[in-house]
Write a protein that holds these residues in place. Structure first.
Motif, PDB file in Angstrom:
ATOM      1  N   TYR A  46       3.213  -2.599 -17.210  1.00  0.00           N
ATOM      2  CA  TYR A  46       3.451  -2.439 -15.767  1.00  0.00           C
ATOM      3  C   TYR A  46       4.713  -1.602 -15.518  1.00  0.00           C
ATOM      4  O   TYR A  46       4.774  -0.817 -14.568  1.00  0.00           O
ATOM      5  CB  TYR A  46       3.560  -3.806 -15.099  1.00  0.00           C
ATOM      6  N   LYS A  47       5.689  -1.762 -16.392  1.00  0.00           N
ATOM      7  CA  LYS A  47       6.905  -0.939 -16.290  1.00  0.00           C
ATOM      8  C   LYS A  47       6.550   0.538 -16.504  1.00  0.00           C
ATOM      9  O   LYS A  47       7.014   1.421 -15.764  1.00  0.00           O
ATOM     10  CB  LYS A  47       7.921  -1.404 -17.321  1.00  0.00           C
ATOM     11  N   ASP A  48       5.705   0.812 -17.509  1.00  0.00           N
ATOM     12  CA  ASP A  48       5.290   2.193 -17.769  1.00  0.00           C
ATOM     13  C   ASP A  48       4.491   2.760 -16.600  1.00  0.00           C
ATOM     14  O   ASP A  48       4.635   3.932 -16.247  1.00  0.00           O
ATOM     15  CB  ASP A  48       4.448   2.255 -19.050  1.00  0.00           C
ATOM     16  N   LEU A  49       3.625   1.925 -16.020  1.00  0.00           N
ATOM     17  CA  LEU A  49       2.853   2.379 -14.865  1.00  0.00           C
ATOM     18  C   LEU A  49       3.777   2.686 -13.688  1.00  0.00           C
ATOM     19  O   LEU A  49       3.529   3.624 -12.921  1.00  0.00           O
ATOM     20  CB  LEU A  49       1.822   1.315 -14.478  1.00  0.00           C
ATOM     21  N   ALA A  50       4.830   1.920 -13.553  1.00  0.00           N
ATOM     22  CA  ALA A  50       5.798   2.190 -12.487  1.00  0.00           C
ATOM     23  C   ALA A  50       6.486   3.529 -12.706  1.00  0.00           C
ATOM     24  O   ALA A  50       6.670   4.310 -11.762  1.00  0.00           O
ATOM     25  CB  ALA A  50       6.832   1.063 -12.432  1.00  0.00           C
ATOM     26  N   ILE A  51       6.873   3.806 -13.944  1.00  0.00           N
ATOM     27  CA  ILE A  51       7.547   5.070 -14.253  1.00  0.00           C
ATOM     28  C   ILE A  51       6.650   6.257 -13.924  1.00  0.00           C
ATOM     29  O   ILE A  51       7.107   7.301 -13.447  1.00  0.00           O
ATOM     30  CB  ILE A  51       7.968   5.094 -15.732  1.00  0.00           C
ATOM     31  N   ALA A  52       5.327   6.091 -14.157  1.00  0.00           N
ATOM     32  CA  ALA A  52       4.378   7.191 -13.935  1.00  0.00           C
ATOM     33  C   ALA A  52       3.772   7.184 -12.539  1.00  0.00           C
ATOM     34  O   ALA A  52       2.930   8.029 -12.228  1.00  0.00           O
ATOM     35  CB  ALA A  52       3.264   7.113 -14.974  1.00  0.00           C
ATOM     36  N   ALA A  53       4.167   6.253 -11.675  1.00  0.00           N
ATOM     37  CA  ALA A  53       3.541   6.111 -10.357  1.00  0.00           C
ATOM     38  C   ALA A  53       3.728   7.361  -9.513  1.00  0.00           C
ATOM     39  O   ALA A  53       4.745   8.049  -9.596  1.00  0.00           O
ATOM     40  CB  ALA A  53       4.122   4.899  -9.633  1.00  0.00           C
ATOM     41  N   ALA A  54       2.719   7.613  -8.676  1.00  0.00           N
ATOM     42  CA  ALA A  54       2.732   8.833  -7.877  1.00  0.00           C
ATOM     43  C   ALA A  54       3.541   8.690  -6.593  1.00  0.00           C
ATOM     44  O   ALA A  54       3.994   9.691  -6.025  1.00  0.00           O
ATOM     45  CB  ALA A  54       1.297   9.241  -7.546  1.00  0.00           C
ATOM     46  N   THR A  55       3.717   7.469  -6.103  1.00  0.00           N
ATOM     47  CA  THR A  55       4.432   7.271  -4.834  1.00  0.00           C
ATOM     48  C   THR A  55       5.465   6.162  -4.991  1.00  0.00           C
ATOM     49  O   THR A  55       5.326   5.293  -5.860  1.00  0.00           O
ATOM     50  CB  THR A  55       3.452   6.879  -3.712  1.00  0.00           C
ATOM     51  N   PRO A  56       6.469   6.124  -4.134  1.00  0.00           N
ATOM     52  CA  PRO A  56       7.461   5.045  -4.184  1.00  0.00           C
ATOM     53  C   PRO A  56       6.841   3.662  -3.987  1.00  0.00           C
ATOM     54  O   PRO A  56       7.264   2.687  -4.613  1.00  0.00           O
ATOM     55  CB  PRO A  56       8.419   5.391  -3.043  1.00  0.00           C
ATOM     56  N   ASP A  57       5.828   3.543  -3.128  1.00  0.00           N
ATOM     57  CA  ASP A  57       5.188   2.244  -2.904  1.00  0.00           C
ATOM     58  C   ASP A  57       4.486   1.753  -4.166  1.00  0.00           C
ATOM     59  O   ASP A  57       4.569   0.564  -4.507  1.00  0.00           O
ATOM     60  CB  ASP A  57       4.178   2.338  -1.753  1.00  0.00           C
ATOM     61  N   GLN A  58       3.783   2.666  -4.841  1.00  0.00           N
ATOM     62  CA  GLN A  58       3.107   2.283  -6.086  1.00  0.00           C
ATOM     63  C   GLN A  58       4.132   1.883  -7.139  1.00  0.00           C
ATOM     64  O   GLN A  58       3.937   0.898  -7.870  1.00  0.00           O
ATOM     65  CB  GLN A  58       2.244   3.439  -6.595  1.00  0.00           C
ATOM     66  N   ARG A  59       5.204   2.635  -7.215  1.00  0.00           N
ATOM     67  CA  ARG A  59       6.253   2.304  -8.181  1.00  0.00           C
ATOM     68  C   ARG A  59       6.802   0.901  -7.910  1.00  0.00           C
ATOM     69  O   ARG A  59       6.953   0.099  -8.847  1.00  0.00           O
ATOM     70  CB  ARG A  59       7.383   3.336  -8.094  1.00  0.00           C
ATOM     71  N   ALA A  60       7.052   0.594  -6.665  1.00  0.00           N
ATOM     72  CA  ALA A  60       7.592  -0.723  -6.319  1.00  0.00           C
ATOM     73  C   ALA A  60       6.606  -1.831  -6.660  1.00  0.00           C
ATOM     74  O   ALA A  60       7.003  -2.896  -7.157  1.00  0.00           O
ATOM     75  CB  ALA A  60       7.936  -0.763  -4.831  1.00  0.00           C
ATOM     76  N   GLN A  61       5.312  -1.595  -6.415  1.00  0.00           N
ATOM     77  CA  GLN A  61       4.296  -2.596  -6.728  1.00  0.00           C
ATOM     78  C   GLN A  61       4.243  -2.884  -8.228  1.00  0.00           C
ATOM     79  O   GLN A  61       4.198  -4.053  -8.644  1.00  0.00           O
ATOM     80  CB  GLN A  61       2.923  -2.125  -6.243  1.00  0.00           C
TER      81      GLN A  61
END
Length: 659
Positions: A114-129
């Motif tokens: 989940y940490k890796d998915l946050a690093i690669a997230a496309a938007t700030p909201d996705q990163r926060a989730q």
């Protein structure tokens, strides 16, 4: 048998990476297959050294015998995560999470995905989730186990989601735990030191963090996978604190990755000397001086006599990991590029030595294409791509290095061409200047040693086959094969609708890629495309898969299960005017290799060869990524080859399932 397994376990626990690879290549784990212990130990040690793809192959082999072994499944998930296949890692670890009383390691590794998915997230909201999911998962692991490893990760994730007080409280708890552990610790203390460093960062004490990270680096020397894992977390904390994220590189340093090219020793018969035998010690010295300055830990090179072997020897002397790519089969390569001149026996012995000590030896093509230098050009592109993939795994620095005389070359495949290609991609290569060595030294060429380079070899090959070359040329292309799943069940009335709607939709998609598609064909339910651009081939394949999966086929009078298996490969081929079809056509062994991947591809997916993944990485493909699938048996007894899953960089609107 038990005694033999114990001996292998002891050997594995203390082995360096080279010996670990030797154990795996010898298939010794399979001899001890009465227990999964050796597969576990070997996978753990290889992961610690930063080789996730090899670790994945090891633990997957173990899972073939023990498919429910928890530790092997954990290691498989971690290997995928460290190789960048985050979604697949997440799925494996989520399955483990739902077993009774999931272990700390399972939850901790899941939190990492989940940490890796946050690093690669496309938007700030996705990163926060994703960060919140990571924080919750690590916190669950810490509550149930009390382990400092999950505790420090929970602290970092809480800091990143804005729970500063909770992060500080967790960091202080972990600090007390680790200090207590160290009082009684007699063995490896890497993770305690790293956790103490991270706790100090969270508590904003850089001097304490520096002390603990220095001790961690000393304890974890050459454990690049572990060092990289700790460094990633430190960077996240530093970025959150608005500190320089490169600060951590002074302590947890991951050495750079060199991709190398250079001139061969001059071949007898060369008119203009370039790299005569007497230059060998001078070039070797210059290479060693460059390596002293660059301090690399990994090198990718071919193994021709002269510059290549000198580079490989210098890297091995430093204890670095080297990977070798041969442009075609070893026997022919030795004859063409190793056993040259009066010192041919010496070069052959040195070639055998570096090959035996290499971490990996890859043969780019089974045979040399007989026209031009395309086999060498493909080898150079493959080297760049594999080095790029290694850099991404380690989050390290790519350093192109060439031994070159600063003069224009004779065409594709030579040192000048490689340097030009590197620069066109934005790299700034380091150069060992042969011309300067020549200028600084009186000409000492022996009468019997006039000279040659890889480019000369290419030209000689071309001259020997001029009759074939008049009607043929060679080039590097991407090749796509696809097969319609469910076609064999179509009734006769459905076939015209299949041609109209299924093939018709694909024809419309083709219009978007018309500038890159240079050949196409169909036979029955099969599709065949040749592309001039690697990245566009990948994008077309993914859009083709999406078209097949999302179209309402029943609404068009076809079966709902219609889908596609799609396979991609890249390599050198012959290009010619086909006298039968009267169209431009493409052929060669690499076309056959692409065809062998399609039958083993799951419906709805896009699979690719390692060559495609490497050339996509070398060219900087931005809209898709290639996740390692493993060593996969090809169709029709074609052997077992590394295979990759091609997927889009898709923006996620919600986190992955969390149970």
């Amino acid at each position: 048998m038990a005694e033999k397994i114990d001996q292998l376990l002891k050997r594995t626990e203390s082995a360096d990476l080279s010996e670990l690879m030797s154990i795996w290549r010898s298939r010794l784990p399979e001899e001890g297959s009465g227990s999964p212990a050796l597969f576990r130990c070997l996978g753990e040690r290889i992961l610690a050294h930063g080789e996730p793809l090899l670790a994945y192959d090891v633990v997957t082999a173990g899972l073939a015998t023990w498919p429910r072994d928890t530790r092997l499944r954990q290691l498989q998930g971690l290997a995928l995560a460290r190789s960048g296949a985050t979604d697949r890692a997440n799925a494996i670890l989520e399955d483990l999470r739902h077993e009774p009383q999931p272990a700390e390691e399972t939850l901790g590794m899941l939190g990492r995905t989940y940490k890796d998915l946050a690093i690669a997230a496309a938007t700030p909201d996705q990163r926060a989730q994703f960060l919140r999911q990571a924080a919750e998962t690590y916190a669950e692991a810490y509550r149930t186990s009390g382990g400092y490893w999950s505790g420090i990760n929970a602290a970092t994730m809480n800091l990143l989601v804005g729970q500063t007080a909770q992060a500080s409280e967790l960091a202080q708890k972990v600090r007390k735990q680790c200090l207590k552990e160290l009082k009684n610790r007699t063995g490896d203390s890497y993770w305690e030191f790293a956790a103490l460093g991270e706790a100090a960062l969270i508590l904003h004490d850089l001097s304490q963090a520096a002390e603990w990270y220095s001790r961690a680096a000393n304890e974890g020397r050459n454990r690049f996978g572990d060092l990289q894992s700790s460094r990633r977390n430190a960077r996240l904390v530093l970025q959150h604190r608005n500190e320089d994220p490169d600060w951590i590189d002074s302590y947890l340093r991951i050495p750079g990755v060199i991709v190398f090219a250079g001139h061969m020793i001059d071949r007898p018969g060369r008119d203009t000397p370039r790299f005569p035998n007497e230059f060998e010690p001078l070039v070797a010295k210059e290479i060693r001086q460059k390596l002293d300055k660059l301090e690399p830990g990994f090198g990718f090179s071919s193994a021709a006599c002269g510059s290549d072997i000198l580079f490989l020897e210098a890297m091995l002397e430093r204890g670095a990991e080297v990977s070798i790519v041969l442009p075609y089969n070893e026997e022919e390569f030795i004859r063409d590029s190793v056993e040259i001149g009066s010192d041919s026996r010496k070069w052959r012995v040195r070639f055998d030595s570096v090959v035996a000590r290499a971490a990996r030896v890859i043969t780019a093509s089974n045979q040399r294409l007989e026209i031009g230098g395309i086999s060498y050009e493909f080898c150079n592109q493959l080297l760049l791509g594999l080095a790029t993939i290694r850099c991404r795994q380690l989050e390290s620095r790519l350093i192109p290095l060439a031994v070159w005389n600063q003069q224009p070359g004779d065409g594709p495949g030579g040192a000048a061409s490689v340097v030009q290609d590197w620069r066109s991609l934005g790299h700034k290569p380091e150069i060992v200047d042969l011309a300067k060595i020549s200028d600084d030294r009186p000409r000492l060429r022996r009468p019997d040693e006039p000279a040659a380079t890889l480019s000369d070899l290419r030209n000689q090959s071309s001259h020997h086959h001029t009759s074939a070359s008049e009607n043929f040329r060679s080039r590097i292309v991407a090749i796509l094969f696809a097969d319609a799943v469910g076609f064999s069940k179509l009734s006769e009335p459905e076939v015209p609708r299949f041609v109209q709607h299924f093939f018709g939709a694909i024809a419309q998609l083709m219009q978007k890629f018309s500038n890159s598609i240079i050949a196409n064909n169909t036979w029955g339910d099969g599709l065949y495309f040749v592309f001039s651009e690697i990245d566009l081939a990948g994008e077309f394949a993914l859009q083709l898969a999406e078209l097949a999966a999302k179209t309402d086929w029943p609404g068009k009078g076809l079966r709902a299960e219609l889908n596609l298996r799609i396979a991609l490969h890249a390599g050198p081929v012959y290009e010619f005017d086909d006298p039968i079809t009267r169209r431009r056509n493409y052929s060669g062994t690499h076309v056959s290799r692409a065809a062998r991947i399609e039958p083993i591809t799951p419906p709805g997916q896009v699979y690719a060869s390692e060559a495609f993944a490497a050339l996509a990485a070398a060219g900087g493909a931005k809209n898709f990524t290639c996740d390692y699938v493993g060593q996969t048996p090809m169709a029709k007894g074609y052997g077992t080859l590394p295979t990759y899953h091609v997927r889009s960089f898709v923006s996620r609107t919600s986190p992955l399932r969390s149970g």
